[in-house]
Write a protein that holds these residues in place. Structure first.
Motif, PDB file in Angstrom:
ATOM      1  N   GLN A  62       0.835  -1.195   0.000  1.00 45.51           N
ATOM      2  CA  GLN A  62       0.000   0.000   0.000  1.00 45.51           C
ATOM      3  C   GLN A  62       0.873   1.249   0.000  1.00 45.51           C
ATOM      4  O   GLN A  62       2.070   1.201   0.305  1.00 45.51           O
ATOM      5  CB  GLN A  62      -0.924   0.011   1.213  1.00 45.51           C
ATOM      6  N   VAL A  63       0.266   2.367  -0.361  1.00 48.45           N
ATOM      7  CA  VAL A  63       0.945   3.664  -0.399  1.00 48.45           C
ATOM      8  C   VAL A  63       1.121   4.165   1.035  1.00 48.45           C
ATOM      9  O   VAL A  63       0.183   4.152   1.836  1.00 48.45           O
ATOM     10  CB  VAL A  63       0.134   4.662  -1.235  1.00 48.45           C
ATOM     11  N   THR A  64       2.330   4.627   1.339  1.00 52.83           N
ATOM     12  CA  THR A  64       2.629   5.080   2.710  1.00 52.83           C
ATOM     13  C   THR A  64       2.898   6.572   2.796  1.00 52.83           C
ATOM     14  O   THR A  64       2.795   7.153   3.879  1.00 52.83           O
ATOM     15  CB  THR A  64       3.853   4.330   3.249  1.00 52.83           C
ATOM     16  N   GLU A  65       3.232   7.220   1.661  1.00 53.58           N
ATOM     17  CA  GLU A  65       3.570   8.647   1.739  1.00 53.58           C
ATOM     18  C   GLU A  65       3.397   9.286   0.368  1.00 53.58           C
ATOM     19  O   GLU A  65       3.762   8.699  -0.659  1.00 53.58           O
ATOM     20  CB  GLU A  65       5.011   8.825   2.230  1.00 53.58           C
ATOM     21  N   ILE A  66       2.827  10.501   0.350  1.00 50.40           N
ATOM     22  CA  ILE A  66       2.664  11.296  -0.869  1.00 50.40           C
ATOM     23  C   ILE A  66       3.116  12.707  -0.539  1.00 50.40           C
ATOM     24  O   ILE A  66       2.521  13.371   0.328  1.00 50.40           O
ATOM     25  CB  ILE A  66       1.202  11.303  -1.368  1.00 50.40           C
ATOM     26  N   ILE A  67       4.161  13.162  -1.207  1.00 50.35           N
ATOM     27  CA  ILE A  67       4.736  14.462  -0.887  1.00 50.35           C
ATOM     28  C   ILE A  67       5.420  15.002  -2.133  1.00 50.35           C
ATOM     29  O   ILE A  67       5.695  14.267  -3.086  1.00 50.35           O
ATOM     30  CB  ILE A  67       5.729  14.336   0.294  1.00 50.35           C
ATOM     31  N   THR A  68       5.734  16.305  -2.133  1.00 55.27           N
ATOM     32  CA  THR A  68       6.395  16.919  -3.280  1.00 55.27           C
ATOM     33  C   THR A  68       7.910  16.818  -3.143  1.00 55.27           C
ATOM     34  O   THR A  68       8.446  16.747  -2.032  1.00 55.27           O
ATOM     35  CB  THR A  68       5.987  18.395  -3.412  1.00 55.27           C
ATOM     36  N   SER A  69       8.582  16.829  -4.266  1.00 55.55           N
ATOM     37  CA  SER A  69      10.043  16.742  -4.255  1.00 55.55           C
ATOM     38  C   SER A  69      10.708  17.970  -3.636  1.00 55.55           C
ATOM     39  O   SER A  69      11.762  17.831  -2.983  1.00 55.55           O
ATOM     40  CB  SER A  69      10.562  16.513  -5.674  1.00 55.55           C
ATOM     41  N   PRO A  70      10.172  19.181  -3.808  1.00 56.20           N
ATOM     42  CA  PRO A  70      10.836  20.312  -3.123  1.00 56.20           C
ATOM     43  C   PRO A  70      10.861  20.156  -1.611  1.00 56.20           C
ATOM     44  O   PRO A  70      11.811  20.603  -0.953  1.00 56.20           O
ATOM     45  CB  PRO A  70       9.981  21.517  -3.548  1.00 56.20           C
ATOM     46  N   ALA A  71       9.850  19.512  -1.032  1.00 59.85           N
ATOM     47  CA  ALA A  71       9.817  19.353   0.415  1.00 59.85           C
ATOM     48  C   ALA A  71      10.789  18.297   0.899  1.00 59.85           C
ATOM     49  O   ALA A  71      11.160  18.303   2.082  1.00 59.85           O
ATOM     50  CB  ALA A  71       8.398  18.987   0.864  1.00 59.85           C
ATOM     51  N   LEU A  72      11.234  17.421   0.021  1.00 58.29           N
ATOM     52  CA  LEU A  72      12.141  16.350   0.425  1.00 58.29           C
ATOM     53  C   LEU A  72      13.572  16.574  -0.043  1.00 58.29           C
ATOM     54  O   LEU A  72      14.519  16.430   0.738  1.00 58.29           O
ATOM     55  CB  LEU A  72      11.639  15.003  -0.125  1.00 58.29           C
ATOM     56  N   TYR A  73      13.725  16.884  -1.331  1.00 60.20           N
ATOM     57  CA  TYR A  73      15.068  16.883  -1.916  1.00 60.20           C
ATOM     58  C   TYR A  73      15.496  18.232  -2.503  1.00 60.20           C
ATOM     59  O   TYR A  73      16.667  18.384  -2.873  1.00 60.20           O
ATOM     60  CB  TYR A  73      15.140  15.843  -3.033  1.00 60.20           C
ATOM     61  N   GLU A  74      14.599  19.184  -2.665  1.00 58.96           N
ATOM     62  CA  GLU A  74      14.941  20.411  -3.393  1.00 58.96           C
ATOM     63  C   GLU A  74      14.748  21.663  -2.540  1.00 58.96           C
ATOM     64  O   GLU A  74      14.461  22.726  -3.067  1.00 58.96           O
ATOM     65  CB  GLU A  74      14.080  20.521  -4.653  1.00 58.96           C
ATOM     66  N   MET A  75      14.930  21.521  -1.254  1.00 56.23           N
ATOM     67  CA  MET A  75      14.774  22.698  -0.397  1.00 56.23           C
ATOM     68  C   MET A  75      15.875  23.718  -0.653  1.00 56.23           C
ATOM     69  O   MET A  75      15.661  24.930  -0.508  1.00 56.23           O
ATOM     70  CB  MET A  75      14.780  22.274   1.071  1.00 56.23           C
TER      71      MET A  75
END
Length: 349
Positions: free
Chosen positions: A66-79
């Motif tokens: 099942q899906v465990t997380e949905i988030i945008t790339s700027p919030a994870l890797y492109e800050m």
């Protein structure tokens, strides 16, 4: 003493309650805590509206997790990346559990090289989406570019069927926007006007008269055919054809003809066997050798043959003379030539 018993009973109650709670959790799904799992992540460039946490993940219809997380790339890797240089992907993470998790961990990279991709799929008509893994052509489904190192195992994504439909509709709408509708309408109006002019120029009365004449000629031809069919000669011809057909059937049913066909088949089979065994070639060679020998004999005894022919001619002449003599004097063949003529003495006066 009573206080100690109360504390002892309270502790026992708490211990039993915890044991029962753990047992219930284990039965309801706590076993998954002790099973191996695999977390992977994928990136989408398009919208994932309808995809929610806990959405099922499957491989060709087989549930995986099942899906465990949905988030945008700027919030994870492109800050730390400037806003105008960010990819702005949608990062979706999912957990795979089950007995085949070890195999997925071991061979995931091989699967990705072969074309394993993640795709969003519509679940019924409710608008809810889930994740589906399947193999696609890796040349047509190239992974999205990015500069960061994924935290979990990375599986590229493929465009969903809905996204392709939406992109096609956008292309069509864009083409319609670029088209000159007003000019197209003017061209259609001009075409209609030209068609009307051409229709007005057509000699309808003459065409109608020609059509009437054609129908009359066709009707007269049909009447002639009917009269010809009604003639007795046609009936007699049909009877003759029927009689001839009966004779042909009788001839084909004749045992002699069938025997002839069978004999022809036997002869054909024998000739085929002679041809296949090479007897015909041997016979032709022998005939050629005989002709060569006769030619050689004639060439060597040509003078003797010529003398024999001359003797035969003389003999033939003698036989012809003998035959003429026999015709004139048949007895001459036995007694010799004819008697000499006797001269009677002359009487004295």
């Amino acid at each position: 003493m009573n206080d100690k018993q109360q504390y002892y009973r309270l502790g026992l109650f708490v211990t039993v309650s915890l044991i029962i709670a753990f047992a219930i959790l284990f039965i309801l799904g706590g076993r998954s805590l002790f099973q191996p799992s695999l977390t992977f992540e994928t990136y989408f460039k398009d919208s994932v509206a309808g995809l929610e946490l806990g959405a099922p993940v499957s491989f060709r219809g087989v549930p995986l997790g099942q899906v465990t997380e949905i988030i945008t790339s700027p919030a994870l890797y492109e800050m730390d990346v400037p806003a105008d240089q960010r990819k702005a992907y949608i990062v979706v993470r999912a957990k795979v559990t089950g007995p085949n998790t070890a195999i997925w961990k071991k061979e995931l990279e091989i699967y990705v090289t072969r074309g394993l991709r993640v795709q969003t799929q519509m679940a019924g008509i409710t608008g809810q989406q889930n994740l589906a893994l399947d193999f696609f052509d890796p040349k047509e489904n190239v992974p999205l570019p990015f500069e960061w190192k994924p935290r979990y195992a990375y599986v590229p994504s493929a465009r969903s069927g809905i996204s392709e439909i939406i992109a096609t509709i956008k292309t069509i709408v864009s083409s319609l926007d670029k088209a000159d509708i007003q000019k197209l309408g003017q061209n259609l109006n001009a075409l209609v006007v030209n068609v009307n002019k051409k229709l007005d120029e057509i000699p309808v009365a003459q065409l109608s008269a020609d059509a009437d004449g054609l129908l009359k000629d066709a009707r007269a031809t049909v009447n002639r055919v009917d009269r010809v069919i009604a003639l007795s000669q046609v009936e007699e011809t049909l009877r003759n054809l029927s009689s001839a057909s009966a004779r042909v059937d009788k001839l084909l049913a004749d045992p002699g003809l069938q025997q002839t066909v069978a004999n022809a088949g036997v002869i054909s089979t024998r000739l085929r066997k002679i041809t296949e065994t090479g007897e015909l070639d041997a016979l032709a060679k022998n005939l050629d050798q005989t002709i060569l020998r006769v030619n050689a004999m004639i060439g060597e005894n040509q003078h003797d043959i010529r003398g024999m022919i001359q003797d035969l001619r003389v003999t033939s002449d003698n036989l012809r003379t003998l035959s003429e003599n026999i015709k004139r004097n048949p007895s001459g063949l036995l007694v010799g030539g004819p008697p000499q003529k006797v001269q009677m003495p002359k009487e004295s006066k």
